[in-house]
Design a protein around this motif. Structure first.
Motif, PDB file in Angstrom:
ATOM      1  N   ILE A 168     -28.800  18.937 -16.624  1.00  0.00           N
ATOM      2  CA  ILE A 168     -27.609  19.158 -17.452  1.00  0.00           C
ATOM      3  C   ILE A 168     -26.432  19.575 -16.574  1.00  0.00           C
ATOM      4  CG2 ILE A 168     -26.582  20.658 -19.211  1.00  0.00           C
ATOM      5  CD1 ILE A 168     -29.351  20.766 -20.548  1.00  0.00           C
ATOM      6  N   GLU A 169     -26.675  20.520 -15.680  1.00  0.00           N
ATOM      7  CA  GLU A 169     -25.622  21.010 -14.800  1.00  0.00           C
ATOM      8  C   GLU A 169     -25.071  19.901 -13.903  1.00  0.00           C
ATOM      9  OE1 GLU A 169     -22.987  23.647 -12.888  1.00  0.00           O
ATOM     10  OE2 GLU A 169     -24.128  23.884 -14.756  1.00  0.00           O
ATOM     11  N   LYS A 170     -25.957  19.135 -13.298  1.00  0.00           N
ATOM     12  CA  LYS A 170     -25.543  18.107 -12.328  1.00  0.00           C
ATOM     13  C   LYS A 170     -24.815  16.941 -12.997  1.00  0.00           C
ATOM     14  CE  LYS A 170     -27.506  15.230  -8.611  1.00  0.00           C
ATOM     15  NZ  LYS A 170     -27.099  13.864  -8.933  1.00  0.00           N
ATOM     16  N   ILE A 171     -25.413  16.389 -14.051  1.00  0.00           N
ATOM     17  CA  ILE A 171     -24.917  15.127 -14.600  1.00  0.00           C
ATOM     18  C   ILE A 171     -23.936  15.327 -15.748  1.00  0.00           C
ATOM     19  CG2 ILE A 171     -25.622  12.942 -15.658  1.00  0.00           C
ATOM     20  CD1 ILE A 171     -28.302  13.231 -14.188  1.00  0.00           C
ATOM     21  N   LEU A 172     -24.121  16.377 -16.526  1.00  0.00           N
ATOM     22  CA  LEU A 172     -23.275  16.552 -17.708  1.00  0.00           C
ATOM     23  C   LEU A 172     -22.158  17.579 -17.516  1.00  0.00           C
ATOM     24  CD1 LEU A 172     -25.989  16.391 -20.502  1.00  0.00           C
ATOM     25  CD2 LEU A 172     -24.645  14.528 -19.500  1.00  0.00           C
ATOM     26  N   VAL A 173     -22.406  18.620 -16.730  1.00  0.00           N
ATOM     27  CA  VAL A 173     -21.363  19.611 -16.488  1.00  0.00           C
ATOM     28  C   VAL A 173     -20.498  19.195 -15.295  1.00  0.00           C
ATOM     29  CG1 VAL A 173     -20.877  22.024 -15.887  1.00  0.00           C
ATOM     30  CG2 VAL A 173     -22.712  21.476 -17.494  1.00  0.00           C
ATOM     31  N   LYS A 174     -21.134  18.923 -14.157  1.00  0.00           N
ATOM     32  CA  LYS A 174     -20.385  18.495 -12.970  1.00  0.00           C
ATOM     33  C   LYS A 174     -20.003  17.013 -13.025  1.00  0.00           C
ATOM     34  CE  LYS A 174     -22.396  21.888  -9.804  1.00  0.00           C
ATOM     35  NZ  LYS A 174     -23.176  22.069  -8.546  1.00  0.00           N
ATOM     36  N   LYS A 175     -20.599  16.291 -13.951  1.00  0.00           N
ATOM     37  CA  LYS A 175     -20.318  14.867 -14.178  1.00  0.00           C
ATOM     38  C   LYS A 175     -20.581  14.017 -12.948  1.00  0.00           C
ATOM     39  CE  LYS A 175     -17.146  15.593 -17.996  1.00  0.00           C
ATOM     40  NZ  LYS A 175     -15.817  15.338 -18.582  1.00  0.00           N
ATOM     41  N   GLU A 176     -21.715  14.299 -12.293  1.00  0.00           N
ATOM     42  CA  GLU A 176     -22.177  13.457 -11.204  1.00  0.00           C
ATOM     43  C   GLU A 176     -23.104  12.388 -11.780  1.00  0.00           C
ATOM     44  OE1 GLU A 176     -23.941  15.979  -8.264  1.00  0.00           O
ATOM     45  OE2 GLU A 176     -22.152  17.231  -8.039  1.00  0.00           O
ATOM     46  N   GLY A 177     -23.703  11.587 -10.902  1.00  0.00           N
ATOM     47  CA  GLY A 177     -24.714  10.626 -11.328  1.00  0.00           C
ATOM     48  C   GLY A 177     -26.065  11.076 -10.820  1.00  0.00           C
ATOM     49  N   THR A 234     -22.286   2.395 -18.017  1.00  0.00           N
ATOM     50  CA  THR A 234     -20.911   2.313 -17.534  1.00  0.00           C
ATOM     51  C   THR A 234     -20.309   3.687 -17.244  1.00  0.00           C
ATOM     52  OG1 THR A 234     -20.104   2.212 -19.823  1.00  0.00           O
ATOM     53  CG2 THR A 234     -20.445   0.114 -18.693  1.00  0.00           C
ATOM     54  N   ALA A 235     -20.886   4.732 -17.833  1.00  0.00           N
ATOM     55  CA  ALA A 235     -20.316   6.074 -17.671  1.00  0.00           C
ATOM     56  C   ALA A 235     -20.955   6.872 -16.545  1.00  0.00           C
ATOM     57  CB  ALA A 235     -20.437   6.860 -18.974  1.00  0.00           C
ATOM     58  N   ILE A 236     -22.263   6.687 -16.327  1.00  0.00           N
ATOM     59  CA  ILE A 236     -22.979   7.538 -15.375  1.00  0.00           C
ATOM     60  C   ILE A 236     -23.482   6.695 -14.207  1.00  0.00           C
ATOM     61  CG2 ILE A 236     -24.872   9.167 -15.070  1.00  0.00           C
ATOM     62  CD1 ILE A 236     -24.766   9.737 -18.054  1.00  0.00           C
ATOM     63  N   PRO A 237     -22.987   6.937 -13.002  1.00  0.00           N
ATOM     64  CA  PRO A 237     -23.366   6.092 -11.863  1.00  0.00           C
ATOM     65  C   PRO A 237     -24.755   6.394 -11.314  1.00  0.00           C
ATOM     66  CG  PRO A 237     -21.860   7.789 -11.142  1.00  0.00           C
ATOM     67  CD  PRO A 237     -21.945   7.911 -12.640  1.00  0.00           C
ATOM     68  N   PHE A 238     -25.346   5.386 -10.730  1.00  0.00           N
ATOM     69  CA  PHE A 238     -26.568   5.509  -9.941  1.00  0.00           C
ATOM     70  C   PHE A 238     -26.107   5.839  -8.530  1.00  0.00           C
ATOM     71  CE2 PHE A 238     -29.798   3.669  -7.140  1.00  0.00           C
ATOM     72  CZ  PHE A 238     -30.994   4.054  -7.739  1.00  0.00           C
ATOM     73  N   GLU A 239     -26.471   7.019  -8.022  1.00  0.00           N
ATOM     74  CA  GLU A 239     -25.958   7.421  -6.703  1.00  0.00           C
ATOM     75  C   GLU A 239     -26.873   8.446  -6.049  1.00  0.00           C
ATOM     76  OE1 GLU A 239     -24.782  10.607  -6.164  1.00  0.00           O
ATOM     77  OE2 GLU A 239     -24.285  11.374  -8.145  1.00  0.00           O
ATOM     78  N   ASN A 240     -26.760   8.547  -4.722  1.00  0.00           N
ATOM     79  CA  ASN A 240     -27.672   9.381  -3.932  1.00  0.00           C
ATOM     80  C   ASN A 240     -26.963  10.449  -3.117  1.00  0.00           C
ATOM     81  OD1 ASN A 240     -26.402   7.712  -2.096  1.00  0.00           O
ATOM     82  ND2 ASN A 240     -28.237   7.319  -0.858  1.00  0.00           N
ATOM     83  N   ILE A 241     -25.776  10.853  -3.534  1.00  0.00           N
ATOM     84  CA  ILE A 241     -24.959  11.741  -2.708  1.00  0.00           C
ATOM     85  C   ILE A 241     -25.643  13.085  -2.459  1.00  0.00           C
ATOM     86  CG2 ILE A 241     -22.731  12.900  -2.512  1.00  0.00           C
ATOM     87  CD1 ILE A 241     -22.694   9.846  -2.165  1.00  0.00           C
ATOM     88  N   CYS A 242     -26.327  13.636  -3.439  1.00  0.00           N
ATOM     89  CA  CYS A 242     -27.012  14.922  -3.226  1.00  0.00           C
ATOM     90  C   CYS A 242     -28.106  14.805  -2.167  1.00  0.00           C
ATOM     91  CB  CYS A 242     -27.604  15.423  -4.543  1.00  0.00           C
ATOM     92  SG  CYS A 242     -26.392  16.242  -5.603  1.00  0.00           S
ATOM     93  N   VAL A 243     -28.780  13.658  -2.142  1.00  0.00           N
ATOM     94  CA  VAL A 243     -29.802  13.426  -1.114  1.00  0.00           C
ATOM     95  C   VAL A 243     -29.148  13.369   0.265  1.00  0.00           C
ATOM     96  CG1 VAL A 243     -31.478  11.763  -0.217  1.00  0.00           C
ATOM     97  CG2 VAL A 243     -31.407  12.272  -2.671  1.00  0.00           C
ATOM     98  N   ILE A 244     -28.064  12.615   0.381  1.00  0.00           N
ATOM     99  CA  ILE A 244     -27.376  12.455   1.662  1.00  0.00           C
ATOM    100  C   ILE A 244     -26.783  13.775   2.133  1.00  0.00           C
ATOM    101  CG2 ILE A 244     -25.425  11.330   2.813  1.00  0.00           C
ATOM    102  CD1 ILE A 244     -27.839   9.492   2.330  1.00  0.00           C
ATOM    103  N   ASP A 245     -26.217  14.545   1.193  1.00  0.00           N
ATOM    104  CA  ASP A 245     -25.581  15.813   1.549  1.00  0.00           C
ATOM    105  C   ASP A 245     -26.572  16.977   1.632  1.00  0.00           C
ATOM    106  OD1 ASP A 245     -23.169  14.521   1.654  1.00  0.00           O
ATOM    107  OD2 ASP A 245     -22.471  15.202  -0.316  1.00  0.00           O
TER     108      ASP A 245
END
Length: 262
Positions: free
Chosen positions: A57-66, A34-45
């Motif tokens: 750690i940087e991507k998902i826990l610091v920047k709070k992406e999925g 429920t907290a961390i989304p499944f997403e592909n934005i880095c691939v698309i961008d």
């Protein structure tokens, strides 16, 4: 306590003093879904980075992406190891329901296997809206969560030696194949998944390099966002909203905490 352990607990709102055990792992899996989304934005961008503990750690826990399976399950694998679990990673082939065959990309799915009291279980935090939210034993028993029913069957074939089957609540009337995986070829070095990331990012048959996709489980169901629609499942009831570019960014930020560039 390590940086990863501290930040992961903070994102899931788990106290640093709380001991994570096999018996409480189901709660952690639900909070992760429920907290961390499944997403592909880095691939698309086109801003992917090498798969490493530090970058995750940087991507998902610091920047709070999925992220996608190779990111989400790699990070959860590290979290399990740091909390005393015996865990390894494994690769699998996703089954395409519409085509009634396995994807042609090869073993591009990443999942986790843990051993507890001499029994092996599958754990997955990176399978979109199809998450078991439970440790699924490789011995064939059915496990049930608010997301549906899940079981693992033994198989022998080119795709692996086991297959995850599922029956999602409110969505599936019959059992269907999720993916096959190979329990004999385990992985502890996540740099191997750079190969998967390249395939996902560049292959013409990849389902994740065509348009943005975000999905996340909720306590009542799940939410899914694409550039053209926003779909919500709540207690078996589905609503679908058409979206434009402006609304897409609003929903991405509001429901997923993601700030897409495109």
């Amino acid at each position: 306590m390590s940086k990863l352990n501290e930040l992961f607990r903070k994102r899931l709102n788990i106290p640093e003093s709380e001991n994570i055990t096999f018996e409480t792992l189901d709660q952690v899996l639900e909070k992760t879904a429920t907290a961390i989304p499944f997403e592909n934005i880095c691939v698309i961008d086109n801003r992917t980075r090498d798969i490493s503990k530090e970058n995750l750690i940087e991507k998902i826990l610091v920047k709070k992406e999925g992220g996608l399976c190779y990111e989400l399950n790699s990070l959860f694998y590290f979290f399990l190891i740091e909390n005393g679990f015996h865990a390894v990673l494994a690769r699998g082939d996703v089954y395409e329901i519409a085509a009634q065959e396995y994807q042609t990309l090869g073993r591009t799915h990443v999942t986790i296997l843990i051993t507890h009291e001499e029994r092996t279980y599958l754990i997955d935090t990176g399978f979109g809206g199809n998450l078991p939210l439970r440790s699924v034993p490789l011995t064939g028993e059915t496990v049930t969560s608010y997301n549906g029913e899940f079981r693992i069957k033994k198989m022998n074939g080119e795709h692996g030696d086991y297959v995850l089957e599922l029956k999602l609540r409110h969505k599936d009337k019959d059992w269907r194949i999720g993916y096959a995986f190979d329990s004999k070829k385990t992985i502890t070095d996540v740099s191997e998944f750079n190969e998967i990331q390249t395939i996902i990012s560049e292959h013409k048959n990849s389902p994740f390099n065509k348009h943005p996709l975000m999905t996340r489980l909720t306590n009542q169901g799940n939410v899914t966002l694409t550039p053209t629609s926003f779909t919500q499942w709540e207690d078996g009831n589905v609503t679908k909203e058409k979206v434009d570019k402006v609304r897409f960014k609003e929903l991405a930020i509001g429901h997923f905490g993601i700030h897409p560039d495109s």
